[in-house]
Design a protein around this motif. Sequence first.
Motif, PDB file in Angstrom:
ATOM      1  N   LEU A 197       0.825  -1.205   0.000  1.00  0.00           N
ATOM      2  CA  LEU A 197       0.000   0.000   0.000  1.00  0.00           C
ATOM      3  C   LEU A 197       0.862   1.259   0.000  1.00  0.00           C
ATOM      4  N   THR A 198       0.397   2.270  -0.703  1.00  0.00           N
ATOM      5  CA  THR A 198       1.049   3.571  -0.665  1.00  0.00           C
ATOM      6  C   THR A 198       0.004   4.639  -0.418  1.00  0.00           C
ATOM      7  N   ALA A 205       5.349   9.737  -8.758  1.00  0.00           N
ATOM      8  CA  ALA A 205       5.966   9.230  -7.539  1.00  0.00           C
ATOM      9  C   ALA A 205       5.475   7.823  -7.222  1.00  0.00           C
ATOM     10  N   VAL A 206       4.178   7.583  -7.466  1.00  0.00           N
ATOM     11  CA  VAL A 206       3.627   6.245  -7.225  1.00  0.00           C
ATOM     12  C   VAL A 206       4.237   5.239  -8.196  1.00  0.00           C
ATOM     13  N   ALA A 207       4.386   5.640  -9.458  1.00  0.00           N
ATOM     14  CA  ALA A 207       4.989   4.741 -10.453  1.00  0.00           C
ATOM     15  C   ALA A 207       6.405   4.368 -10.055  1.00  0.00           C
ATOM     16  N   GLU A 208       7.155   5.334  -9.575  1.00  0.00           N
ATOM     17  CA  GLU A 208       8.538   5.069  -9.156  1.00  0.00           C
ATOM     18  C   GLU A 208       8.579   4.102  -7.972  1.00  0.00           C
ATOM     19  N   LYS A 209       7.666   4.315  -7.019  1.00  0.00           N
ATOM     20  CA  LYS A 209       7.636   3.450  -5.839  1.00  0.00           C
ATOM     21  C   LYS A 209       7.219   2.025  -6.207  1.00  0.00           C
ATOM     22  N   ILE A 210       6.198   1.900  -7.055  1.00  0.00           N
ATOM     23  CA  ILE A 210       5.747   0.568  -7.471  1.00  0.00           C
ATOM     24  C   ILE A 210       6.870  -0.174  -8.190  1.00  0.00           C
ATOM     25  N   ARG A 225       0.651  -7.527  -5.249  1.00  0.00           N
ATOM     26  CA  ARG A 225      -0.379  -6.619  -5.750  1.00  0.00           C
ATOM     27  C   ARG A 225      -0.167  -5.259  -5.092  1.00  0.00           C
ATOM     28  N   PHE A 226      -0.837  -4.227  -5.640  1.00  0.00           N
ATOM     29  CA  PHE A 226      -0.613  -2.877  -5.135  1.00  0.00           C
ATOM     30  C   PHE A 226      -1.933  -2.169  -4.847  1.00  0.00           C
ATOM     31  N   GLY A 227      -1.915  -1.400  -3.759  1.00  0.00           N
ATOM     32  CA  GLY A 227      -3.084  -0.622  -3.381  1.00  0.00           C
ATOM     33  C   GLY A 227      -2.683   0.798  -3.030  1.00  0.00           C
ATOM     34  N   ILE A 228      -3.659   1.694  -2.996  1.00  0.00           N
ATOM     35  CA  ILE A 228      -3.383   3.103  -2.716  1.00  0.00           C
ATOM     36  C   ILE A 228      -4.474   3.672  -1.824  1.00  0.00           C
ATOM     37  N   ARG A 229      -4.092   4.614  -0.980  1.00  0.00           N
ATOM     38  CA  ARG A 229      -4.996   5.202   0.016  1.00  0.00           C
ATOM     39  C   ARG A 229      -5.253   6.672  -0.314  1.00  0.00           C
ATOM     40  N   PHE A 230      -6.520   7.002  -0.544  1.00  0.00           N
ATOM     41  CA  PHE A 230      -6.936   8.366  -0.856  1.00  0.00           C
ATOM     42  C   PHE A 230      -8.144   8.768  -0.011  1.00  0.00           C
ATOM     43  N   ASP A 323      -3.593   2.049 -14.216  1.00  0.00           N
ATOM     44  CA  ASP A 323      -2.669   1.770 -15.315  1.00  0.00           C
ATOM     45  C   ASP A 323      -1.232   1.590 -14.829  1.00  0.00           C
ATOM     46  N   LEU A 324      -0.936   2.113 -13.635  1.00  0.00           N
ATOM     47  CA  LEU A 324       0.404   1.958 -13.058  1.00  0.00           C
ATOM     48  C   LEU A 324       0.564   0.613 -12.352  1.00  0.00           C
ATOM     49  N   GLY A 325      -0.555  -0.087 -12.149  1.00  0.00           N
ATOM     50  CA  GLY A 325      -0.496  -1.379 -11.479  1.00  0.00           C
ATOM     51  C   GLY A 325      -1.300  -1.459 -10.202  1.00  0.00           C
TER      52      GLY A 325
END
Length: 402
Positions: A197-198, A205-210, A225-230, A323-325
């Motif tokens: 999670l990010t 920045a998210v693409a770089e971290k992933i 797998r990847f998740g994001i918090r908004f 699209d970034l994953g």
Amino acid sequence: MNVFWFLPTHGDSRYLGTSEGGRRVSHDYLKQVAVAADTLGYDGVLLPTGRSCEDAWVTASSLIAETKQLKFLVAVRPGLSAPTLSARMAATFDRLSGGRLLVNVVTGGDPAEQESDGIFGTHKERYEISDEFLKIWREVLTKTHTGEETNFEGKHLSVKGAKAIYPPIQTPYPPLYFGGSSDEAIDLAAEQVDVYLTWGEPPAAVAEKIAKVRARAEKAGRKLRFGIRFHVIVRETNEAAWRAADELISKLDDETIEKAQKSFAKMDSEGQRRMAALHGGRRDKLEVSPNLWAGVGLVRGGAGTALVGDGPTVAARMKEYADLGVDTFILSGYPHLEESYRFAELVFPLLPRKQKEDLPGFNITGPFGEIVANTHVPSAPKATAAKTAANKESQELRVSES
């Protein structure tokens, strides 16, 4: 696309940084939010953890019987409890909920809070403890399915003959979610968790971290797998959404912002540092990327950015991250009950995911909306294709201008 909502166990409000419009944390209110999320078709809810919150495990357990399909993303805190006890709690929750537990691993980034709980290790030591904790936790739950015992001797944690009798429903154990931006955190994620999670940073920045996490995981022979918090602020129009963003911090004074930022600066969390750097404590530079607003982070720790706009705009921004994953979006909004409805009504139909009518057990029994003049069924929504296209064109224009 998996979309989660949030249970505000540390309080809810119409305005940030003030008691005006505030709502008391009660079981009744949390139940309202959980049932709304379940009914609307959210995949799950995140429960925060820490001394500012009601206990996540007790709260989530109290809502099992109130919900039907909703999953609960509940935190374990390595160092606060024994890994064997946490494993048994996870197995029990998973069994009693019918396999609806997800586990959020929280190492913690606030030294003052850690010390108040009796944890005095350095940042590096906390991640060493988390690493050993998860090795024990995973093995104990994995071996519940075969009846074997676990023996482990580490630098910080050791167990002999560890065993849990009742296995979780999910195999080998409920999925592990984890977020952290430091090198130690990324190493831990690559080797042990299922979903990284990010917090909601700009797409680049998210693409770089992933890419960084994915490369470390591949080196360890694993795939994450990847998740994001908004946070989200969604309205019928972009203009209304931005007005709502301004209103959210309209009662916030500079003294409160300064106090919050000083507290955040004392933390040793790399993720919190990155959140604070997006706005620098200033009100005049809060749109840090198109439709990505950092106003929440002026006073809220952790996730501090919101997607702001109308339904098509927010959906388009989410698809950019997809699209970034990113396949899991963990969202929240103020107040959490009302915003859960706004987002579901305005954005869900535009996302590549199952709608609530497609979910098991959901049955359409009648018309939607209030009956007109005691006789007439409300008319169906007009075709939205033209509106969506117009919004997309307008959005592309705004992006090029920005």
